[in-house]
Design a protein around this motif. Structure first.
Motif, PDB file in Angstrom:
ATOM      1  N   PHE A  12      -5.596   9.195  -3.353  1.00  0.00           N
ATOM      2  CA  PHE A  12      -5.720   7.633  -2.705  1.00  0.00           C
ATOM      3  C   PHE A  12      -4.489   6.749  -2.455  1.00  0.00           C
ATOM      4  CE2 PHE A  12      -7.098   3.227  -4.069  1.00  0.00           C
ATOM      5  CZ  PHE A  12      -8.752   3.244  -3.987  1.00  0.00           C
ATOM      6  N   SER A  13      -3.412   6.743  -2.653  1.00  0.00           N
ATOM      7  CA  SER A  13      -2.399   6.079  -2.793  1.00  0.00           C
ATOM      8  C   SER A  13      -1.736   6.859  -1.877  1.00  0.00           C
ATOM      9  CB  SER A  13      -1.400   6.369  -4.114  1.00  0.00           C
ATOM     10  OG  SER A  13      -0.286   5.865  -3.465  1.00  0.00           O
ATOM     11  N   GLN A  14      -1.821   7.710  -1.070  1.00  0.00           N
ATOM     12  CA  GLN A  14      -0.422   8.657   0.122  1.00  0.00           C
ATOM     13  C   GLN A  14      -1.532   7.712   1.156  1.00  0.00           C
ATOM     14  OE1 GLN A  14      -0.578  12.008  -0.754  1.00  0.00           O
ATOM     15  NE2 GLN A  14       1.382  12.275  -1.861  1.00  0.00           N
ATOM     16  N   THR A  15      -3.107   7.344   0.805  1.00  0.00           N
ATOM     17  CA  THR A  15      -4.072   7.284   2.142  1.00  0.00           C
ATOM     18  C   THR A  15      -3.801   5.831   2.787  1.00  0.00           C
ATOM     19  OG1 THR A  15      -5.639   9.556   1.667  1.00  0.00           O
ATOM     20  CG2 THR A  15      -6.513   7.049   3.201  1.00  0.00           C
ATOM     21  N   LEU A  16      -3.370   4.997   1.303  1.00  0.00           N
ATOM     22  CA  LEU A  16      -3.503   3.606   1.597  1.00  0.00           C
ATOM     23  C   LEU A  16      -1.877   2.868   3.080  1.00  0.00           C
ATOM     24  CD1 LEU A  16      -5.038   2.467  -1.832  1.00  0.00           C
ATOM     25  CD2 LEU A  16      -5.776   1.448   0.312  1.00  0.00           C
ATOM     26  N   GLU A  17      -0.709   3.761   1.768  1.00  0.00           N
ATOM     27  CA  GLU A  17       0.431   3.956   2.017  1.00  0.00           C
ATOM     28  C   GLU A  17       0.537   4.352   3.711  1.00  0.00           C
ATOM     29  OE1 GLU A  17       4.987   5.346   1.244  1.00  0.00           O
ATOM     30  OE2 GLU A  17       3.383   5.746  -0.192  1.00  0.00           O
ATOM     31  N   ASN A  18       0.130   6.166   3.990  1.00  0.00           N
ATOM     32  CA  ASN A  18      -0.250   5.984   5.117  1.00  0.00           C
ATOM     33  C   ASN A  18      -0.796   5.585   6.496  1.00  0.00           C
ATOM     34  OD1 ASN A  18       1.520   7.501   3.366  1.00  0.00           O
ATOM     35  ND2 ASN A  18      -0.026   9.611   3.379  1.00  0.00           N
ATOM     36  N   CYS A  19      -1.821   5.277   6.074  1.00  0.00           N
ATOM     37  CA  CYS A  19      -3.041   4.677   7.274  1.00  0.00           C
ATOM     38  C   CYS A  19      -2.471   3.780   7.625  1.00  0.00           C
ATOM     39  CB  CYS A  19      -4.304   4.698   6.753  1.00  0.00           C
ATOM     40  SG  CYS A  19      -5.364   5.902   6.130  1.00  0.00           S
ATOM     41  N   LYS A  20      -1.286   2.531   6.480  1.00  0.00           N
ATOM     42  CA  LYS A  20      -1.361   1.167   7.046  1.00  0.00           C
ATOM     43  C   LYS A  20       0.123   1.376   7.883  1.00  0.00           C
ATOM     44  CE  LYS A  20      -0.304  -2.883   6.679  1.00  0.00           C
ATOM     45  NZ  LYS A  20       1.461  -2.864   7.066  1.00  0.00           N
ATOM     46  N   THR A  21       0.821   2.610   7.183  1.00  0.00           N
ATOM     47  CA  THR A  21       2.143   3.281   8.205  1.00  0.00           C
ATOM     48  C   THR A  21       1.456   3.293  10.238  1.00  0.00           C
ATOM     49  OG1 THR A  21       3.688   3.014   6.232  1.00  0.00           O
ATOM     50  CG2 THR A  21       4.029   3.973   8.309  1.00  0.00           C
ATOM     51  N   GLY A  34       0.196  -0.097  16.863  1.00  0.00           N
ATOM     52  CA  GLY A  34       0.326  -0.853  17.293  1.00  0.00           C
ATOM     53  C   GLY A  34      -1.197  -1.964  16.878  1.00  0.00           C
ATOM     54  N   ILE A  35      -2.212  -1.238  15.984  1.00  0.00           N
ATOM     55  CA  ILE A  35      -3.175  -1.514  15.937  1.00  0.00           C
ATOM     56  C   ILE A  35      -3.368  -2.436  14.340  1.00  0.00           C
ATOM     57  CG2 ILE A  35      -5.724  -1.071  14.952  1.00  0.00           C
ATOM     58  CD1 ILE A  35      -5.570   1.692  16.296  1.00  0.00           C
ATOM     59  N   ALA A  36      -3.918  -3.794  15.349  1.00  0.00           N
ATOM     60  CA  ALA A  36      -3.063  -5.122  13.679  1.00  0.00           C
ATOM     61  C   ALA A  36      -4.856  -4.865  13.170  1.00  0.00           C
ATOM     62  CB  ALA A  36      -3.287  -6.487  14.254  1.00  0.00           C
ATOM     63  N   ILE A  37      -4.077  -4.930  11.370  1.00  0.00           N
ATOM     64  CA  ILE A  37      -5.011  -5.047  10.120  1.00  0.00           C
ATOM     65  C   ILE A  37      -5.526  -6.477   9.733  1.00  0.00           C
ATOM     66  CG2 ILE A  37      -5.335  -4.285   7.859  1.00  0.00           C
ATOM     67  CD1 ILE A  37      -3.827  -1.887   8.394  1.00  0.00           C
TER      68      ILE A  37
END
Length: 270
Positions: free
Chosen positions: A245-254, A260-263
């Protein structure tokens, strides 16, 4: 004060006679008591070993062994007082009346006892499982007769009455062995949907803690007035769920930043 020596001698003689008549019962009663206590411990130990060899649930083993232990002790006590010459029928009636009075005063405890029986028999969870019940998410440490002892992630011990547990909703996170994390990412409408999906899915496939089967999923969840919402669903073993869960949040944001995709502002939920 005049003391009649003949009368004292007569009383002493009667006392000795009664003592001599009663001593065999007294001695035999205590012999039965001591031998019975030893035999009960031996039987209890043997029964426990047999149940362990048959791979019975540890909670069920302890519960049945405790019931057997107290049943044998009560039987031994009745035998002991009967050997002493005490009328057992009246004693059993008094014991029954006391049991009824105690039962009426402890209805809540009896409800918890019945709940413990239901939990042990139907096994909605076992020791070591992580469950959510009665507003608590914790790992089961021990299933006792009246309460279930649990340990939260921040190391707090929680005791939940078995009556409430057996009558309420229980979510068992450990029963299936695998668990899916449900996350949502919102990106700008200026983003390429296909590219965003590829970036997010690549993050999941590169993570060694994410299971290949069931396969992870990424799909468009919703089109809001301000963003495109993607649902990201990786699967993991129970013991790796928090890490995934934590890795997915961090890695997807990075990964989205690097692509170059804005969140868009969004509260990520389970």
């Amino acid at each position: 004060m005049y003391i009649n020596s003949d009368q004292i001698s007569n009383y002493a003689s009667k006392f000795v006679d009664v003592l001599l008549d009663y001593s065999p019962k007294f001695i035999s009663a205590f012999v039965i008591l001591f031998i019975g206590l030893y035999a009960i411990r031996l039987i209890n130990r043997i029964i426990r070993k047999i149940m362990v060899k048959r791979n019975l649930d540890p909670t069920l083993t302890k519960f049945l062994a405790d019931i057997l232990l107290w049943a044998l002790r009560i039987l031994l006590f009745v035998t002991f007082i009967s050997k002493l010459g005490i009328e057992t029928s009246s004693f059993v009636a008094i014991l029954g009346a006391m049991g009824l009075a105690v039962g009426l005063s402890l209805q809540g405890s009896l409800s918890n006892f019945a709940g413990g029986m239901l939990i042990i028999v139907f096994k909605p969870f076992k020791v070591g499982d992580t469950i959510e019940a009665q507003g608590v998410i914790a790992t089961v440490v021990e299933i006792q007769i009246f309460v279930t002892k649990m340990l939260t992630a921040n190391n707090q011990t929680v005791f939940v009455p078995n009556g409430s547990l057996s009558n309420g909703t229980i979510i068992n996170y450990s029963m299936q062995g695998e668990r899916r994390a449900d996350l949502t990412f919102a990106v700008s409408y200026d983003s390429d949907i296909k590219k965003a999906k590829e970036v997010l899915l690549e993050v999941l496939t590169k993570n060694p803690n994410v299971l290949k089967n069931p396969a992870p999923e990424v799909f468009v969840k919703n089109l809001t007035t301000s963003a495109i919402e993607f649902s990201v669903r990786p699967w993991a073993k129970n013991e790796n769920y928090g890490v995934v869960f934590s890795q997915t949040l961090e890695n997807c944001k990075t990964a989205l930043d690097e692509a170059g995709i804005a969140i868009q502002p969004y509260t990520i939920q389970k």
